[in-house]
Write a protein that holds these residues in place. Sequence first.
Motif, PDB file in Angstrom:
ATOM      1  N   MET A  94       0.791  -1.222   0.000  1.00 54.46           N
ATOM      2  CA  MET A  94       0.000   0.000   0.000  1.00 54.46           C
ATOM      3  C   MET A  94       0.827   1.279   0.000  1.00 54.46           C
ATOM      4  O   MET A  94       0.365   2.317  -0.486  1.00 54.46           O
ATOM      5  N   LEU A  95       2.050   1.209   0.535  1.00 49.99           N
ATOM      6  CA  LEU A  95       2.846   2.425   0.661  1.00 49.99           C
ATOM      7  C   LEU A  95       3.997   2.508  -0.331  1.00 49.99           C
ATOM      8  O   LEU A  95       4.271   3.585  -0.872  1.00 49.99           O
ATOM      9  N   ASP A  96       4.689   1.405  -0.580  1.00 45.31           N
ATOM     10  CA  ASP A  96       5.917   1.460  -1.377  1.00 45.31           C
ATOM     11  C   ASP A  96       5.706   1.182  -2.863  1.00 45.31           C
ATOM     12  O   ASP A  96       6.245   1.899  -3.714  1.00 45.31           O
ATOM     13  N   TRP A  97       4.931   0.145  -3.192  1.00 45.01           N
ATOM     14  CA  TRP A  97       4.754  -0.183  -4.603  1.00 45.01           C
ATOM     15  C   TRP A  97       4.030   0.910  -5.379  1.00 45.01           C
ATOM     16  O   TRP A  97       4.425   1.232  -6.515  1.00 45.01           O
ATOM     17  N   PRO A  98       2.968   1.530  -4.860  1.00 47.49           N
ATOM     18  CA  PRO A  98       2.340   2.614  -5.632  1.00 47.49           C
ATOM     19  C   PRO A  98       3.316   3.737  -5.975  1.00 47.49           C
ATOM     20  O   PRO A  98       3.286   4.268  -7.093  1.00 47.49           O
ATOM     21  N   VAL A  99       4.190   4.101  -5.041  1.00 49.80           N
ATOM     22  CA  VAL A  99       5.136   5.199  -5.266  1.00 49.80           C
ATOM     23  C   VAL A  99       6.078   4.880  -6.418  1.00 49.80           C
ATOM     24  O   VAL A  99       6.446   5.762  -7.204  1.00 49.80           O
ATOM     25  N   LEU A 100       6.475   3.632  -6.543  1.00 56.62           N
ATOM     26  CA  LEU A 100       7.383   3.238  -7.623  1.00 56.62           C
ATOM     27  C   LEU A 100       6.768   3.524  -8.989  1.00 56.62           C
ATOM     28  O   LEU A 100       7.489   3.759  -9.966  1.00 56.62           O
ATOM     29  N   PHE A 101       5.445   3.552  -9.059  1.00 60.06           N
ATOM     30  CA  PHE A 101       4.769   3.805 -10.330  1.00 60.06           C
ATOM     31  C   PHE A 101       4.129   5.190 -10.375  1.00 60.06           C
ATOM     32  O   PHE A 101       3.212   5.443 -11.159  1.00 60.06           O
ATOM     33  N   GLY A 102       4.606   6.080  -9.536  1.00 56.53           N
ATOM     34  CA  GLY A 102       4.158   7.464  -9.590  1.00 56.53           C
ATOM     35  C   GLY A 102       2.795   7.720  -8.997  1.00 56.53           C
ATOM     36  O   GLY A 102       2.192   8.772  -9.228  1.00 56.53           O
ATOM     37  N   ARG A 103       2.289   6.782  -8.205  1.00 57.49           N
ATOM     38  CA  ARG A 103       0.999   6.963  -7.562  1.00 57.49           C
ATOM     39  C   ARG A 103       1.195   7.335  -6.097  1.00 57.49           C
ATOM     40  O   ARG A 103       2.234   7.050  -5.503  1.00 57.49           O
ATOM     41  N   ALA A 104       0.203   7.962  -5.519  1.00 64.97           N
ATOM     42  CA  ALA A 104       0.280   8.336  -4.106  1.00 64.97           C
ATOM     43  C   ALA A 104       0.142   7.095  -3.235  1.00 64.97           C
ATOM     44  O   ALA A 104      -0.650   6.199  -3.548  1.00 64.97           O
ATOM     45  N   PRO A 105       0.908   7.013  -2.154  1.00 64.81           N
ATOM     46  CA  PRO A 105       0.732   5.881  -1.238  1.00 64.81           C
ATOM     47  C   PRO A 105      -0.650   5.916  -0.598  1.00 64.81           C
ATOM     48  O   PRO A 105      -1.203   6.988  -0.351  1.00 64.81           O
TER      49      PRO A 105
END
Length: 372
Positions: A94-105
């Motif tokens: 929920m926190l780290d993988w979204p950020v890798l793709f430019g999405r908000a955690p």
Amino acid sequence: MSAPLQLVATLKAGRVVGVHAENIRPLAAQVLVGKSVDEAAALAPAIFSLCGVAQGVGVRAASAVAGGGDFVMTAAIERALSLEAIKLHLWRLMLDWPVLFGRAPERQRFAFVLKRIDQVTDERSAYEAGGSVLDLVARELLAGFMNSLREPRNLSEFADACRRSGSIGDALARLIEAGASDPIAHPVPLLAPLPASVFADALPGGWPDADYCRAPHLSGDVYETGPLARHVNNPLVARLVIHRHRIAARLFARVVELSDCASRLRHPLPGDMPALVDVAPLPGGGALARIETARGVLLHALRLDGDTVADYAIVAPTEWNFRPGGVFEQEGAGWAAPDVAYAEWRLRALALALDPCVQYAVSVTEEAAADA
């Protein structure tokens, strides 16, 4: 202060080469030497706070057998380990993988689920929390698969099903569409769940010395540990592995394992799942505990002098996956990248999929092309 795990590579003529994982974190297990068992059991979770429950269980389990007794796996121990693993999996998902793709955690959603998990105090609340996590997996993380009448027939359909499954599904789809992530013909083998006795029998000299703790192996062979190793036989995970999408397979396996952890909360000590903890005596005295954690297999080796810790060694999952010649170094090299930015992004994806338990930094240097 620099990160204790430095992941470096070179981009040469459009290909990533010279991948190296330098792990400089200290071997902190020696801090436990000279302490009583109770002191060591209290200190270990403070030193290794990310998986503190597993570390404390490791001390208790190993010391019980080293002291001539037995270790008994209980529903309460399994519940505590499962809750810890759920938190760590959700943190990444929920926190780290979204950020890798430019999405908000998804901080609010994470906080809501975490609050629900932290309210577990007994069997009933554990059963209810397990149901909430299973509902999260079904309604959000794997919704695209749960709502389909059949399994995807190809990778294109697989990506479409992923994309209907929220932010993690979007990450999976984009990983698949980025192309195969396994450039090596013979990937590092996966470390299936094994009893502690197998590790104990294979230890060089009967004890995990400093060199072994830095670069663990099983009878000389390098392995990958973690969710992929435990769930490679899941049909959907296996589909990704067969098509050489191992980064995506690791992410998908984490979601599958989240379901398993929730199931353990509802139905503890299941006979159809491997035990999370067991212990074996060591040939030179002492004992070796094996604990399955969110990141992979954790080993605790302990010798006692009465009730005092005489020697201690810990082999963590990070040292399996980021050891010299390990899966990160092997899988991270040998593939094409159009520029440094893409090379760094893909190495970060690989590192996140392998999930080190320390802070890490990725850097790629481009080597100038030789003059014609």
